[in-house]
Motif scaffolding. Sequence first.
Motif, PDB file in Angstrom:
ATOM      1  N   UNK A  78       0.813  -1.216   0.000  1.00 60.15           N
ATOM      2  CA  UNK A  78       0.000   0.000   0.000  1.00 60.15           C
ATOM      3  C   UNK A  78       0.850   1.270   0.000  1.00 60.15           C
ATOM      4  N   UNK A  79       2.139   1.131  -0.255  1.00 56.64           N
ATOM      5  CA  UNK A  79       3.055   2.269  -0.244  1.00 56.64           C
ATOM      6  C   UNK A  79       2.596   3.319  -1.248  1.00 56.64           C
ATOM      7  N   UNK A  80       2.520   4.565  -0.804  1.00 53.18           N
ATOM      8  CA  UNK A  80       2.041   5.671  -1.642  1.00 53.18           C
ATOM      9  C   UNK A  80       3.165   6.534  -2.204  1.00 53.18           C
ATOM     10  N   UNK A  81       4.323   6.539  -1.534  1.00 56.88           N
ATOM     11  CA  UNK A  81       5.372   7.480  -1.898  1.00 56.88           C
ATOM     12  C   UNK A  81       6.747   6.837  -1.754  1.00 56.88           C
ATOM     13  N   UNK A  82       7.546   6.960  -2.813  1.00 52.76           N
ATOM     14  CA  UNK A  82       8.939   6.509  -2.785  1.00 52.76           C
ATOM     15  C   UNK A  82       9.794   7.714  -3.134  1.00 52.76           C
ATOM     16  N   UNK A  83      10.754   8.021  -2.270  1.00 52.68           N
ATOM     17  CA  UNK A  83      11.681   9.115  -2.524  1.00 52.68           C
ATOM     18  C   UNK A  83      13.054   8.499  -2.745  1.00 52.68           C
ATOM     19  N   UNK A  84      13.620   8.774  -3.911  1.00 54.75           N
ATOM     20  CA  UNK A  84      14.913   8.198  -4.275  1.00 54.75           C
ATOM     21  C   UNK A  84      16.031   9.193  -4.017  1.00 54.75           C
ATOM     22  N   UNK A 101       5.479  -5.167  -4.564  1.00 50.66           N
ATOM     23  CA  UNK A 101       4.127  -5.133  -5.139  1.00 50.66           C
ATOM     24  C   UNK A 101       3.409  -3.818  -4.841  1.00 50.66           C
ATOM     25  N   UNK A 102       4.163  -2.694  -4.949  1.00 53.28           N
ATOM     26  CA  UNK A 102       3.524  -1.395  -4.744  1.00 53.28           C
ATOM     27  C   UNK A 102       2.555  -1.124  -5.883  1.00 53.28           C
TER      28      UNK A 102
END
Length: 155
Positions: A78-84, A101-102
Motif C-alpha cells: 500500500x506504499x504511496x510514496x517513494x523518494x529516491x 508489489x507497490x
Amino acid sequence: MKKMLMIIFAAGIMLTGCTQTGLVHDKSYLRAVYIGKNNEMTLVFFSDDEIIETQGKDIDSAVELAEIKTGKPIVTGFTELIILGECNGAEVLEYMLNDWKVSPSCIVIEGQQSDGLLRKHYPELITGAVHEAEKQGMIKKCTIVAVLSEMLNKC
C-alpha cells in the motif's frame, strides 16, 4: 456414533487456528519510504507517527531490521510514496514493483540528497502537492510506472 464423530470433527475445527490473527494492528503498513546510498532507508507508516531509519546490505535486510525495530511485519503493498536519493533508481523501482508489489499509482520523487523532505512534511502533503503539480501541468507524471519507463528509455 455419528454424533460422536460430528462432535470430534467440530471440536477439531474449533481447536485448530492460526497463530497470527491477521488483524490490521498486528502489522506495519508502509506509507512512504526514502532510499539512499548503501541501502539507507527511512520509513513512515500509516498508523504510527514514528519514523524508522534502517540500513542493510540490501533492501531486504534493511526491511528485516526495520521489522525488528517496529516489532511487526511490514506490509509494502500500500506504499504511496517513494523518494529516491543516491541509489540505482531503475533497479530500486523494479524491485518495488516486482517484490514489494507497490501500486502502479505510487508516487516517485527522484534526486533527493537526504530524507529531509520526508522528515519535514507529512507523506499525504507531499503526495497531494505532487498530484496538484501534475494536474496543473507543472511536472510530468510521477507514478512509479511513468518514472521507471522514463529511466529505462534513457538507457
